[in-house]
Design an enzyme around this catalytic site. Structure first.
Site, short mmCIF file in Angstrom:
data_model
loop_
_atom_site.label_atom_id
_atom_site.label_comp_id
_atom_site.label_asym_id
_atom_site.label_seq_id
_atom_site.Cartn_x
_atom_site.Cartn_y
_atom_site.Cartn_z
N VAL A 1 0.86 -1.18 0.00
CA VAL A 1 0.00 0.00 0.00
C VAL A 1 0.90 1.23 0.00
O VAL A 1 1.88 1.30 0.73
CB VAL A 1 -0.93 0.02 1.23
CG1 VAL A 1 -1.88 1.22 1.16
CG2 VAL A 1 -1.71 -1.27 1.35
N CYS A 2 0.55 2.20 -0.84
CA CYS A 2 1.27 3.48 -0.86
C CYS A 2 2.75 3.23 -1.15
O CYS A 2 3.11 2.43 -2.01
CB CYS A 2 1.02 4.21 0.45
SG CYS A 2 1.43 5.97 0.42
N ASN A 3 3.65 3.90 -0.41
CA ASN A 3 5.07 3.73 -0.69
C ASN A 3 5.65 2.49 -0.03
O ASN A 3 6.88 2.28 -0.06
CB ASN A 3 5.87 4.97 -0.27
CG ASN A 3 5.87 5.20 1.23
OD1 ASN A 3 4.94 4.79 1.92
ND2 ASN A 3 6.88 5.88 1.73
#
Length: 626
Positions: free
Chosen positions: A135-137
């Site tokens: 998720v995300c970075n």
């Protein structure tokens, strides 16, 4: 108690039970119970993890009837990005097998240091898992673990360019919220983790189960939704608003737009002069390859116009206003719009270089006291290796990498007797000053603070070290004994003072600062006891000028998209090299070593380590070897 009272009390108790059944975690219990044991989900936690990145998927998988557990490096409580304390279920070396691994974002390095236990754990457990969801970075952890090679991936919209640089063998996807490669699934930022988790529930337990979970969460799940954060035009604005310190903003006027245009108009509070905000914006805009339409002229911050191209090569126009407002506020207005037809000023320069991250990448350089060797920080083979400290003979031979304890290391500098090298190691807010024997051995930590300590500089007698630190809120200069004791702050200003360089006579320390509202960093000198502050070079229009002294103390080198020299009294400023990152004089003053860069026809930069004559003539290219 009256009959009416008993009836009312009973009714409220009954209603409370109904609400617990309908809204509680077990609300999905009406679904058929699987005959097989439930799937297990393991979620990685770490300091600075983003809350929704792991709690969103936790809620989805938990409501789907899966067994969910969390783990951190040592199993001790961690603090999330917004200060929430969370106690993991396990330490990494205690975790059971997981059918699904969830790797959230937050304080994640773009390239993890060698030996990072989180990366090793991900790599090992991914082999036995059915799926791995980032998720995300958190996707950068997958990249560091080698799980993305040759695959498609996405991340938080403002970090798509960073992912391209950190993972050149990955197809970065900007127009999909969830990207499924089979085992490896990547989701965009924040709430996209909920979509990624629902996608996996649908894949393993069926779409009806996923839709029931989404409805129970009151989440509008649309697997084929058109919404994608990276497609909105405001993504082009985010990278030019990364001010330090951050804005205290009141979004009480305008923040609206579409895929082809966006407008923001804020009244903000900021603890520094408006000129400093303008300067930072100009530097951030340059880093994002925004170009003023009136190249070469002073910027009119009441109505400045800019042009840039996006990742797809489309041309955008922008209007920016940054001016003082009543009540001590600053008016910040930014508009971007997709251009139609040619835009005046876009091709005003034959080549507008954009900062890239080539390999090798040379970051700093220092001479040994006898002039026989150079120490430098670099990434030499791939970004996965991280920054390291290297030694090379002054003729370019005998290149070796020093062992720095498995951490990324920067800014090496020899002790005056040549026996030790001080350097900065660690990442982000937790960097510290270390010292290492040149002939090997374990590095010793001299500072141990939650702030960013770094950029050491030896006193000529080797008894003390100057360094910068954020331990008091912003960058200030400190001096300590060579064993790490006796730390004393020598500057105290709302602006950032950093990158100290001790003079050869030991009487002065040169440093960068953006104090006094300067439109750019300036070079100052100060006595080691904090007295005698004086400017040397004013209005250097770029951050990080990295001053270094000539051996006779008469000149100071500094970097400003090139290498410059200036007399210690500020006179006689001269440019030695067109593009450079860092420079250092040899002990006898006959040679200057430079971490240099040059641009090709596509405006991409290439780094090298070169030797110059004092007049700027390139004498020899040391590295990389031809």
């Amino acid at each position: 108690m009256s009959l009416i009272s008993r009836v009312v009390e009973t009714s409220f108790r009954s209603l409370a039970c109904v609400l617990l059944v309908l809204c509680g975690p077990g609300a999905y219990a009406t679904a058929p119970v699987d005959a097989d044991p439930p799937m297990s989900v393991g979620i990685l936690l770490f300091e600075g993890v983003q809350i929704i990145d792991f709690t969103g998927p936790y809620e989805v998988f938990g409501q789907a009837g899966m067994e969910v557990w969390t783990a951190s490096a040592d199993g001790e409580p961690i603090t999330t990005h917004m200060g929430l304390r969370v106690t993991p279920t396990y330490a990494l070396d205690e975790t059971p097998r997981a059918d699904i691994l969830v790797i959230p974002g937050g304080n994640v390095p773009h390239v993890a240091p060698d030996g990072d236990p989180r990366v090793s754990w991900i790599r090992e457990r991914a082999g036995e898992a059915e799926a791995v969801l980032s998720v995300c970075n958190g996707v950068f952890f997958l990249s560091s673990a080698g799980l993305l090679e040759g695959q498609r991936a996405t991340t938080y919209a403002p970090m798509l360019d960073h992912l391209e640089m950190a993972a050149p063998n990955v197809e970065v996807v900007a127009d999909e919220r969830v990207v499924d490669n089979g085992k490896v699934v990547t989701a965009g930022g924040l709430s996209a983790g909920i979509d990624g988790a629902l996608h996996l529930v649908s894949r393993f337990l069926g779409e009806p189960r996923a839709r029931a979970v989404a409805n129970n969460m009151e989440y509008d799940w649309q697997p084929d939704r058109a919404y994608n954060r990276a497609s909105l035009a405001d993504v082009h604005i985010q990278g030019v608003l990364d001010f330090s310190p951050p804005l205290t903003r009141r979004v009480d006027e305008v923040y609206e737009g579409s895929e082809s245009e966006w407008r923001l108009r804020w009244r903000v509070r900021w603890p520094r002069p408006v000129a400093e905000l303008q300067r930072q914006f100009a530097a951030l805009a340059e880093g994002a390859a925004w170009q003023p339409t009136n190249v070469g002229d002073a910027i009119d911050w009441r109505d400045s116009n800019w042009v840039f191209k996006d990742r797809a090569g489309r041309t955008w126009g922008s209007r920016v206003e940054i001016t003082a407002a009543p009540e001590g506020e600053i008016l910040l207005a930014v508009e971007v719009h997709l251009a139609e037809g040619p835009v005046p000023g876009l091709d005003a320069k034959p080549c507008e270089p954009r900062w890239t991250f080539p390999v090798p990448f040379y970051q700093s350089v220092a001479w040994s006291p006898d002039g026989s060797r150079l120490a430098f920080a670099a990434v030499t083979t791939s970004w996965e290796e991280g920054y390291g400290i290297f030694l090379v003979d002054s003729d370019g031979s005998n290149l070796t990498r020093l062992e720095t304890g498995g951490q990324p290391a920067l800014y090496p500098v020899f002790s005056p007797d040549g026996s030790r090298i001080a350097f900065t190691a660690g990442r982000d807010r937790d960097s510290d000053v270390y010292v290492l024997e040149v002939d090997g051995g374990e590095p010793a930590r001299l500072t141990d603070h939650e702030a960013a300590d770094g950029y050491p500089s030896w006193s000529p007698d080797g008894a003390r070290l100057a360094f910068h630190s954020t331990r008091d809120g912003n960058y200030e200069l400190y001096v300590m004994n060579a064993d790490g004791s006796g730390v004393v702050r020598i500057t105290d200003h709302p602006a950032d003072d950093y990158n100290p360089a001790w003079s050869p006579d030991g009487r002065s320390i040169a440093f960068d600062s953006n104090r006094d509202g300067a439109e750019g960093d300036e070079i100052y000198v100060v006595s080691p006891d904090g007295s005698g502050l004086a400017p040397v070079v004013e209005k250097v229009v770029e951050e990080g000028v990295f001053p270094t002294w000539s051996p006779d103390g008469k000149e100071i080198l500094f970097a400003l998209d090139g290498l410059w020299a200036v007399a210690a009294d500020g006179s006689g400023r001269r440019r030695l090299l067109e593009h450079a990152v860092y420079g250092a004089w040899s002990p006898d003053g006959s040679t200057i070593a430079v971490a240099a860069k040059a641009y090709d026809q596509d405006c991409k930069d290439h780094h090298s380590l070169v030797l110059l004559d004092p007049d700027g003539t390139v004498r020899k290219k040391l590295l990389p070897a031809e």
